[in-house]
Design a protein around this motif. Sequence first.
Motif, PDB file in Angstrom:
ATOM      1  N   GLY A 198       0.758  -1.099  -0.141  1.00 52.29           N
ATOM      2  CA  GLY A 198      -0.157   0.004  -0.031  1.00 52.29           C
ATOM      3  C   GLY A 198       0.841   1.292  -0.015  1.00 52.29           C
ATOM      4  N   ASP A 199       1.837   1.259   0.890  1.00 57.96           N
ATOM      5  CA  ASP A 199       2.994   2.460   0.851  1.00 57.96           C
ATOM      6  C   ASP A 199       3.562   2.588  -0.399  1.00 57.96           C
ATOM      7  OD1 ASP A 199       2.349   2.574   3.446  1.00 57.96           O
ATOM      8  OD2 ASP A 199       4.001   1.414   4.059  1.00 57.96           O
ATOM      9  N   LEU A 200       3.717   1.711  -1.376  1.00 61.25           N
ATOM     10  CA  LEU A 200       4.268   1.821  -2.634  1.00 61.25           C
ATOM     11  C   LEU A 200       3.300   2.119  -3.655  1.00 61.25           C
ATOM     12  CD1 LEU A 200       6.863  -1.269  -2.323  1.00 61.25           C
ATOM     13  CD2 LEU A 200       7.375   1.465  -2.069  1.00 61.25           C
ATOM     14  N   VAL A 201       2.069   1.842  -3.612  1.00 60.97           N
ATOM     15  CA  VAL A 201       1.209   2.094  -4.631  1.00 60.97           C
ATOM     16  C   VAL A 201       0.305   3.411  -4.503  1.00 60.97           C
ATOM     17  CG1 VAL A 201      -0.948   1.129  -5.533  1.00 60.97           C
ATOM     18  CG2 VAL A 201       1.128  -0.217  -5.187  1.00 60.97           C
ATOM     19  N   PHE A 202       0.158   3.575  -3.231  1.00 60.70           N
ATOM     20  CA  PHE A 202      -0.751   4.672  -2.863  1.00 60.70           C
ATOM     21  C   PHE A 202       0.015   6.149  -2.396  1.00 60.70           C
ATOM     22  CE2 PHE A 202      -3.826   1.308  -2.068  1.00 60.70           C
ATOM     23  CZ  PHE A 202      -4.908   1.577  -3.178  1.00 60.70           C
ATOM     24  N   GLU A 203      -0.352   7.124  -2.841  1.00 61.13           N
ATOM     25  CA  GLU A 203      -0.028   8.523  -2.394  1.00 61.13           C
ATOM     26  C   GLU A 203      -0.596   8.614  -1.084  1.00 61.13           C
ATOM     27  OE1 GLU A 203       2.473  10.203  -3.443  1.00 61.13           O
ATOM     28  OE2 GLU A 203       2.677   9.890  -5.729  1.00 61.13           O
ATOM     29  N   SER A 204      -0.039   9.347  -0.252  1.00 65.34           N
ATOM     30  CA  SER A 204      -0.770   9.687   1.283  1.00 65.34           C
ATOM     31  C   SER A 204      -2.115  10.312   1.146  1.00 65.34           C
ATOM     32  CB  SER A 204      -0.035  10.818   1.949  1.00 65.34           C
ATOM     33  OG  SER A 204       0.187  12.061   1.299  1.00 65.34           O
ATOM     34  N   ASP A 205      -2.629  10.771   0.080  1.00 66.56           N
ATOM     35  CA  ASP A 205      -4.190  11.347  -0.227  1.00 66.56           C
ATOM     36  C   ASP A 205      -4.998  10.131  -0.791  1.00 66.56           C
ATOM     37  OD1 ASP A 205      -3.154  11.196  -2.897  1.00 66.56           O
ATOM     38  OD2 ASP A 205      -3.784  13.269  -3.654  1.00 66.56           O
ATOM     39  N   GLY A 206      -4.320   9.078  -0.921  1.00 63.79           N
ATOM     40  CA  GLY A 206      -5.271   7.777  -1.427  1.00 63.79           C
ATOM     41  C   GLY A 206      -5.049   7.670  -3.054  1.00 63.79           C
ATOM     42  N   SER A 207      -4.427   8.643  -3.624  1.00 61.66           N
ATOM     43  CA  SER A 207      -4.426   8.539  -5.347  1.00 61.66           C
ATOM     44  C   SER A 207      -3.125   7.538  -5.534  1.00 61.66           C
ATOM     45  CB  SER A 207      -4.105   9.901  -5.658  1.00 61.66           C
ATOM     46  OG  SER A 207      -2.970  10.435  -5.330  1.00 61.66           O
ATOM     47  N   LEU A 208      -3.255   7.061  -6.441  1.00 67.49           N
ATOM     48  CA  LEU A 208      -2.420   6.255  -7.297  1.00 67.49           C
ATOM     49  C   LEU A 208      -1.021   6.765  -7.698  1.00 67.49           C
ATOM     50  CD1 LEU A 208      -2.515   3.028  -8.116  1.00 67.49           C
ATOM     51  CD2 LEU A 208      -2.921   4.060 -10.531  1.00 67.49           C
ATOM     52  N   LYS A 209       0.208   6.303  -7.203  1.00 70.02           N
ATOM     53  CA  LYS A 209       1.553   6.714  -7.394  1.00 70.02           C
ATOM     54  C   LYS A 209       1.664   6.975  -8.949  1.00 70.02           C
ATOM     55  CE  LYS A 209       3.839   6.050  -3.307  1.00 70.02           C
ATOM     56  NZ  LYS A 209       4.425   6.907  -2.450  1.00 70.02           N
ATOM     57  N   ARG A 210       2.237   8.323  -9.121  1.00 67.38           N
ATOM     58  CA  ARG A 210       2.399   8.804 -10.550  1.00 67.38           C
ATOM     59  C   ARG A 210       3.117   7.950 -11.358  1.00 67.38           C
ATOM     60  NH1 ARG A 210       3.661  14.692 -11.751  1.00 67.38           N
ATOM     61  NH2 ARG A 210       3.285  13.727 -13.681  1.00 67.38           N
ATOM     62  N   PHE A 211       4.178   7.179 -10.689  1.00 68.41           N
ATOM     63  CA  PHE A 211       4.976   6.132 -11.607  1.00 68.41           C
ATOM     64  C   PHE A 211       4.632   5.012 -11.894  1.00 68.41           C
ATOM     65  CE2 PHE A 211       6.622   3.261  -8.518  1.00 68.41           C
ATOM     66  CZ  PHE A 211       6.469   4.002  -7.292  1.00 68.41           C
ATOM     67  N   LEU A 212       3.223   4.672 -11.629  1.00 67.42           N
ATOM     68  CA  LEU A 212       2.818   3.297 -11.705  1.00 67.42           C
ATOM     69  C   LEU A 212       1.413   3.484 -12.556  1.00 67.42           C
ATOM     70  CD1 LEU A 212       2.799   1.832  -8.276  1.00 67.42           C
ATOM     71  CD2 LEU A 212       4.145   1.385  -9.973  1.00 67.42           C
ATOM     72  N   ALA A 213       1.350   2.591 -13.595  1.00 70.94           N
ATOM     73  CA  ALA A 213       0.175   2.534 -14.317  1.00 70.94           C
ATOM     74  C   ALA A 213      -0.508   1.221 -13.986  1.00 70.94           C
ATOM     75  CB  ALA A 213       0.468   2.565 -15.903  1.00 70.94           C
ATOM     76  N   VAL A 214      -1.910   1.518 -14.074  1.00 70.87           N
ATOM     77  CA  VAL A 214      -2.730   0.398 -13.627  1.00 70.87           C
ATOM     78  C   VAL A 214      -3.835   0.025 -14.847  1.00 70.87           C
ATOM     79  CG1 VAL A 214      -4.374  -0.737 -12.090  1.00 70.87           C
ATOM     80  CG2 VAL A 214      -2.579   0.765 -11.179  1.00 70.87           C
ATOM     81  N   PHE A 215      -3.590  -1.330 -15.242  1.00 69.86           N
ATOM     82  CA  PHE A 215      -4.523  -1.712 -16.323  1.00 69.86           C
ATOM     83  C   PHE A 215      -5.468  -2.849 -16.108  1.00 69.86           C
ATOM     84  CE2 PHE A 215      -0.436  -0.171 -18.043  1.00 69.86           C
ATOM     85  CZ  PHE A 215      -0.768   0.715 -19.197  1.00 69.86           C
ATOM     86  N   LEU A 216      -6.553  -2.603 -16.664  1.00 67.58           N
ATOM     87  CA  LEU A 216      -7.642  -3.451 -16.731  1.00 67.58           C
ATOM     88  C   LEU A 216      -8.196  -3.722 -18.145  1.00 67.58           C
ATOM     89  CD1 LEU A 216      -9.776  -5.059 -14.752  1.00 67.58           C
ATOM     90  CD2 LEU A 216     -11.278  -3.039 -14.930  1.00 67.58           C
ATOM     91  N   GLY A 217      -8.160  -5.030 -18.366  1.00 70.88           N
ATOM     92  CA  GLY A 217      -8.788  -5.287 -19.723  1.00 70.88           C
ATOM     93  C   GLY A 217      -7.793  -4.694 -20.775  1.00 70.88           C
ATOM     94  N   GLY A 218      -6.299  -4.381 -20.636  1.00 71.27           N
ATOM     95  CA  GLY A 218      -5.446  -3.709 -21.435  1.00 71.27           C
ATOM     96  C   GLY A 218      -5.738  -2.339 -21.406  1.00 71.27           C
ATOM     97  N   ARG A 219      -6.478  -1.701 -20.607  1.00 73.63           N
ATOM     98  CA  ARG A 219      -6.778  -0.170 -20.659  1.00 73.63           C
ATOM     99  C   ARG A 219      -6.271   0.450 -19.406  1.00 73.63           C
ATOM    100  NH1 ARG A 219     -12.507   1.835 -22.767  1.00 73.63           N
ATOM    101  NH2 ARG A 219     -11.281   3.736 -23.038  1.00 73.63           N
ATOM    102  N   ASP A 220      -5.607   1.516 -19.370  1.00 79.72           N
ATOM    103  CA  ASP A 220      -4.866   2.318 -18.416  1.00 79.72           C
ATOM    104  C   ASP A 220      -6.223   2.724 -17.680  1.00 79.72           C
ATOM    105  OD1 ASP A 220      -3.909   4.199 -16.554  1.00 79.72           O
ATOM    106  OD2 ASP A 220      -2.311   4.800 -18.298  1.00 79.72           O
ATOM    107  N   VAL A 221      -6.348   2.521 -16.417  1.00 78.63           N
ATOM    108  CA  VAL A 221      -7.465   3.079 -15.476  1.00 78.63           C
ATOM    109  C   VAL A 221      -7.577   4.390 -15.498  1.00 78.63           C
ATOM    110  CG1 VAL A 221      -7.731   0.673 -14.435  1.00 78.63           C
ATOM    111  CG2 VAL A 221      -6.496   2.862 -13.354  1.00 78.63           C
ATOM    112  N   ARG A 222      -6.381   5.115 -15.539  1.00 75.60           N
ATOM    113  CA  ARG A 222      -6.554   6.533 -15.675  1.00 75.60           C
ATOM    114  C   ARG A 222      -7.469   7.116 -16.830  1.00 75.60           C
ATOM    115  NH1 ARG A 222      -1.059   6.322 -13.932  1.00 75.60           N
ATOM    116  NH2 ARG A 222      -0.666   7.261 -11.702  1.00 75.60           N
ATOM    117  N   HIS A 223      -7.531   6.395 -17.757  1.00 74.36           N
ATOM    118  CA  HIS A 223      -8.500   6.631 -19.076  1.00 74.36           C
ATOM    119  C   HIS A 223      -9.812   5.970 -18.692  1.00 74.36           C
ATOM    120  CE1 HIS A 223      -4.516   6.964 -21.409  1.00 74.36           C
ATOM    121  NE2 HIS A 223      -4.615   8.020 -20.740  1.00 74.36           N
ATOM    122  N   LEU A 224     -10.168   5.395 -17.752  1.00 73.21           N
ATOM    123  CA  LEU A 224     -11.363   4.831 -17.555  1.00 73.21           C
ATOM    124  C   LEU A 224     -11.853   5.430 -16.253  1.00 73.21           C
ATOM    125  CD1 LEU A 224     -10.660   1.123 -17.667  1.00 73.21           C
ATOM    126  CD2 LEU A 224     -11.733   2.456 -19.527  1.00 73.21           C
TER     127      LEU A 224
END
Lengths: 92, 134
Positions: free
Chosen positions: A42-68
């Motif tokens: 959790g410390d590595l994935v989330f910023e202190s405000d609960g957002s996703l760390k900027r250097f990580l991209a998370v994909f679901l079904g081949g799509r970047d969740v930032r675009h979902l």
Amino acid sequence: MPTIRIPTLLRPAVGGVARVEAEGATIGEVLAGAAALHPEFGDLVFESDGSLKRFLAVFLGGRDVRHLRGLDTPVPPGAEIIILPAAAGGAR
Amino acid sequence: MEVPAAVYEEMIRHARSAVPAEACGLLAAGPDGKATRAYCLTNLDASPVAYTVDPSEHIGALHDAEGHGWHLAAVFHSHPAGPPVPSATDVAKALEPAWLYVIIGLAPADRPSVRGFRIVDGVVTEEPIAVEAA
């Protein structure tokens, strides 16, 4: 239950495994579920405000969740979530 | 890392096509560790001194590689005006300890050079690039 594919960078935080299962109906819930089992993850994935760390991209079904819907993106049961660290650098 | 000549030339072609910006991409390898394909990808930074692989293309390369029974084994980028050695930025942003970090130096332009490095916890270790004749 959704599965998270863990990049090499984050594996020490989850006991060295390449995949982690966690409960949740959204990306945020699934990642938080994994973080509940592995606090260092959790410390590595989330910023202190609960957002996703900027250097990580998370994909679901081949799509970047930032675009979902970001962390609110719904996750079907049994889906695979892929985390990729940014491939970046440069001469300066 | 063993790299077939065609893959090696593809990286250099991509690097030259991006000048004056840095070019970037990913290398797939087979189970034997030999490079199989260069994925020439978009540098989101479009900068002569920085690169970020487009994550949407990164995931596409990952799926394509795995569909062939390969894995992503390296990231490559160019230094259009500098030597092919990791900069402080390259080291700081090297987040994948399993990857080889391949750098293409384009100075001088007529004699590009390609070198590979492992970068783990800030420690840089060169690993030779062996070009396999076609």
